[in-house]
Motif scaffolding. Structure first.
Motif, PDB file in Angstrom:
ATOM      1  N   GLU A 123      -3.342  -3.121   2.359  1.00 56.89           N
ATOM      2  CA  GLU A 123      -2.840  -1.840   1.863  1.00 56.89           C
ATOM      3  C   GLU A 123      -1.413  -1.579   2.331  1.00 56.89           C
ATOM      4  O   GLU A 123      -1.054  -1.890   3.459  1.00 56.89           O
ATOM      5  N   TYR A 124      -0.607  -1.015   1.424  1.00 52.69           N
ATOM      6  CA  TYR A 124       0.763  -0.640   1.756  1.00 52.69           C
ATOM      7  C   TYR A 124       1.068   0.698   1.090  1.00 52.69           C
ATOM      8  O   TYR A 124       0.406   1.121   0.142  1.00 52.69           O
ATOM      9  N   SER A 125       2.089   1.366   1.626  1.00 55.69           N
ATOM     10  CA  SER A 125       2.429   2.696   1.102  1.00 55.69           C
ATOM     11  C   SER A 125       3.472   2.642  -0.002  1.00 55.69           C
ATOM     12  O   SER A 125       3.573   3.563  -0.803  1.00 55.69           O
ATOM     13  N   ARG A 176       4.313  -0.566   4.978  1.00 61.34           N
ATOM     14  CA  ARG A 176       2.981  -0.115   5.386  1.00 61.34           C
ATOM     15  C   ARG A 176       3.013   1.153   6.226  1.00 61.34           C
ATOM     16  O   ARG A 176       1.986   1.772   6.429  1.00 61.34           O
ATOM     17  N   SER A 235       3.517   4.744   6.449  1.00 66.56           N
ATOM     18  CA  SER A 235       3.616   5.883   5.525  1.00 66.56           C
ATOM     19  C   SER A 235       4.513   6.991   6.048  1.00 66.56           C
ATOM     20  O   SER A 235       4.870   7.902   5.299  1.00 66.56           O
ATOM     21  N   THR A 266       2.947   2.809  -5.505  1.00 64.92           N
ATOM     22  CA  THR A 266       2.068   2.059  -4.596  1.00 64.92           C
ATOM     23  C   THR A 266       1.384   0.898  -5.290  1.00 64.92           C
ATOM     24  O   THR A 266       0.933  -0.039  -4.644  1.00 64.92           O
TER      25      THR A 266
END
Length: 810
Positions: A66-68, A106, A108, A132
């Motif tokens: 997951e990444y922002s 990543r 945020s 995103t």
């Protein structure tokens, strides 16, 4: 993403375990080869941050990290991916782009990033605008290329002088010029050496001594016959549309026909839209809007619209321009002469709208659709004061254009373009009077249909051969209808123009040598004539800072504007288009040659050009005579020779420039004595200067123009009327051997931009004729109604005219 995993499972007999909700939104290009699993897994990770791990020989896990936010870095010039670009948050290095130019954030809490790379300008962006699921593309601009663009800036930002010595306008990047509130390209041309107008109208742009109809004005390949609003006071092109405009005074491409004096080509680049944007602009004449939208990753649309509110509010700006436009016209004459008997109510507005659609069908095929509509409407009513009787008069001028372009890229060396375009123009006037039952209807219509097929081939490195075929069908009609008694005069002419074109372009890798040679073969079916039109354009860098150029061309033109009566169309748009017929209106033929030098060093630019041009086949009707030649029907030519000079200097945020042109321009009409005399549009001396200051928020410009008084014809003051008893006429001296007073005008502009995160606001003012000088710009004579006196009629310049504007970008 999921389709690629399915294909890998079938090809390699393996299975992937993953969370469908995590992977289904992800998109990535298909890899060049999918046989090597390790290479494919690395490819997937670099593009999506999906990490694939081996469980056993037949099973793998695919886990999305997951990444922002995600960013794709590209070179703005060639769109290549930029690897190893450093990413900073508040001056702290937090990572670099991978080998395909991507960076995944990543953290945020990060709100702003700075991208830095050697040889590229840094770019700051707000993380809040990033996606995103899909990577946001960031374009970095090479420092070396931008340095060259800065040096090339011509007069102001957004105007560049190209290596082929054409001038390119990019209104979206426009800086500031004296007296302009926005990037009005036709007004901007007046500051270019060799381009003047003596009546302050963009409807009368004289390029190296030619009349305005000798300028070919193109909009996305279709000919624009109505280049102005408000009878010449402002351009009909919305300055906030994403246009690229190229002007050639000489040495133009062989793919451009007509235009024996210049070519002004406007292209709307919807494909250049990188993000959704909107512009709303208002000034003292009207308001307009432009919206640019990415409909999808393959489709883009730009729509613009503009309308005056001159029919609702007569602003001080409108009143000043109205006084300039309406003087010596039938409307002003009614107001002046019959003020006690007749009351005149007028109502005027203008509008324009355009739409440009671009669709990338696939990697090899693309299409563009463009439409434009321009409208000017004037209505004025004559009301008889004694009885209240009323008659309605109106003048309408409309131009509707459209083009469809399809481009096929076969491979890296071959591409083909097909284009269909159309232009419909109409000038219509209905003239009634409360004093008589006689009505006059006048109409001028053009239907211009065109087709072009062009193929471009790179036959050697840096050498491009282009060849093609063009067809144009021109239909021009003119009608005069008089009632009581009924008299109708109608004519319609049609010409089909077939052209075969071949053109070779060469540019050395170091850009020291540019060469273009073209040949156009025209066949005019309505005239049964063949004509050949060669073009030559050479630019050579003799020394690191010194460039030499030679330009030459031969052109032909089948359309021209003439004046039958000075009060046609109420004297406002008295010119009507006519088509060559091989008899009283022959084809125009021009030949032009030019040599010049350009020197650039440390912010200095010095440029000079020496030119000679001759145009054959002109008619006296097309030159606007108001002397003893006004009602004659003569054919002749004109020859002009001159020199143009420009000096320009930039010191940080300041720019200074000065241009000067000297020319001699003579007619030759063999059927008249004297047969040789000065041209109506001869300007022996002309000059313009400007001083501007520009930073990120403030723009200020001060400058002016000087034009030596153009020729006029005097009368014999001792004996002004010939044959006063039997057939009175004005006793003129030799034509054009006197001159009006010199013209000069000081102008200024100022604007300031306020910037916020989501939008920006620009406000400003412009000042034309800053010192409110009164100058006579034209003069002619006519007999009084009793035909016993000669009246001297003068046209005055535009007085001090201010305009204020407000523009919102979001």
């Amino acid at each position: 993403m999921l389709n690629l995993l399915d294909e890998l499972e079938q090809r390699h007999d393996i299975r992937f375990n993953y969370v469908v909700e995590d992977l289904s939104p992800l998109e990535l290009p298909k890899p060049n080869q999918i046989n090597n699993l390790d290479a494919v897994f690395d490819f997937i990770f670099k593009h999506t941050q999906v990490e694939i791990s081996k469980v056993n020989d037949n099973n793998y896990t695919a886990v999305w990290q997951e990444y922002s936010a995600c960013f794709q870095l590209k070179n703005s010039l060639n769109l290549a991916d930029l690897a190893a670009v450093a990413i900073y948050n508040q001056q702290q290095l937090i990572g670099k782009t991978n080998s395909v130019g991507k960076f995944f954030l990543r953290d945020s809490s990060v709100k702003e990033l700075t991208f830095k790379s050697t040889d590229f300008f840094s770019e700051n962006i707000s993380v809040e605008t990033a996606s995103t699921s899909n990577c946001s593309t960031i374009y970095l601009y090479p420092e070396q290329e931008l340095d060259e663009v800065i040096v090339q800036t011509y007069l102001t930002q957004g105007i560049d002088l190209k290596n082929d010595f054409s001038i390119e306008f990019t209104p979206s990047e426009f800086g500031v010029l004296p007296g302009l509130i926005n990037a009005d390209v036709l007004h901007s041309l007046q500051y270019v050496p060799g381009i003047v107008n003596t009546d302050e109208s963009v409807a009368e742009i004289n390029v190296r001594g030619g009349t305005n109809d000798q300028n070919l004005l193109l909009w996305n390949g279709a000919r624009l016959y109505q280049g102005s609003h408000f009878f010449g006071m402002i351009s009909s092109l919305n300055p906030f549309a994403a246009n690229h405009i190229q002007i050639s005074k000489n040495g133009s491409s062989a793919f451009h026909s007509e235009g024996v004096s210049s070519v002004i080509s406007i292209e709307t680049k919807a494909e250049d839209i990188t993000k959704n944007s909107n512009v709303i602009h208002s000034n003292f004449l009207g308001t307009g809007v432009v919206t640019s939208q990415k409909l999808s990753k393959d489709s883009k649309l730009q729509v613009s619209a503009r309308r005056s509110f001159t029919d609702v509010w007569e602003s001080p700006t409108y009143k000043r321009m109205r006084n300039k436009v309406f003087q010596n016209t039938e409307i002003q004459s009614l107001q002046d002469q019959n003020s006690q008997a007749v009351r005149v109510n007028e109502n005027f507005y203008f509008a324009d709208a355009s739409a440009s659609f671009h669709h990338q069908i696939n990697d090899k095929n693309e299409m563009n659709v463009n439409i434009l509509g321009i409208q000017n409407e004037l209505e004025f009513n004559e009301i008889l004061v004694s009885s209240g009787e009323e008659e309605r008069n109106n003048l309408g001028q409309n131009n509707f254009l459209g083009s469809f372009n399809f481009n096929r890229k076969w491979n890296s060396k071959h591409q083909t373009q097909a284009e269909i375009n159309a232009s419909f123009y109409e000038l219509n006037a209905e003239n009634k009077s409360v004093f008589t039952a006689q009505n006059l209807l006048q109409n001028n219509q053009i239907m211009d249909l065109g087709f072009q097929l062009k193929h471009q081939m790179e036959w050697q490195t840096q050498k491009v051969l282009t060849f093609g075929y063009q067809f144009h069908e021109l239909s021009v009609s003119n009608e005069n209808l008089v009632t009581s008694p009924n008299v109708r005069v109608f004519e319609r002419n049609v010409i089909g123009i077939h052209a075969l074109i071949v053109e070779n372009n060469y540019q050395s890798v170091n850009q020291n040598f540019d060469f273009r040679l073209g040949l156009r073969a025209n066949y005019y079916s309505g005239l049964d004539e063949f004509q050949f039109s060669p073009r030559f354009n050479l630019s050579w860098r003799l020394l690191p800072k010194l460039r030499f150029h030679i330009l030459a061309e031969q052109k032909f033109q089948s359309l021209t504007q003439v004046i039958d009566q000075q009060q046609d169309f109420f004297g406002l748009e008295k010119r009507r288009w006519k088509l060559a017929n091989g008899e009283d209106f022959p084809l125009l033929k021009s030949q032009q040659a030019e040599i010049g030098l350009q020197w650039k060093y440390l912010g200095w630019r010095l440029q000079s050009s020496l030119f000679h041009k001759s145009v054959n086949g002109i008619t006296s009707q097309s030159q606007g005579f108001q002397n003893q030649l006004e009602f004659l029907r003569l054919q002749g030519d004109y020859k002009i020779s001159g020199i143009e000079f420009l000096i320009q200097k930039r010191i940080q945020d300041f720019r200074f420039w000065l241009n000067y042109a000297f020319s001699e321009n003579d007619y030759e009409f063999t059927g008249f004595k004297p047969s040789v005399f000065p041209n109506n549009f001869e300007v022996i001396h002309s000059s313009a200067f400007g001083l501007s200051y520009e930073n990120k928020a403030l723009k200020v410009a001060l400058g002016g123009r000087y034009i030596a008084g153009h020729p006029t014809t005097s009368i014999n003051s001792d004996n002004p009327i010939l044959n006063p008893e039997t057939n009175p006429s004005i006793n003129y001296k030799a034509p054009n051997f006197a001159n009006l007073q010199d013209y000069y005008q000081a102008n200024a502009s100022v604007s300031y931009t306020f910037k916020w995160q989501k939008f920006q606001l620009e406000i400003g003012m412009s000042f034309l004729n800053l010192f409110d000088t009164a100058i006579e710009t034209d003069r002619f004579y006519r007999l009084s109604e009793s035909q016993t006196e000669v009246e001297r009629i003068e046209t005055q310049n535009l007085g001090l005219t201010t305009n204020a504007f407000l523009t919102v970008f979001f």
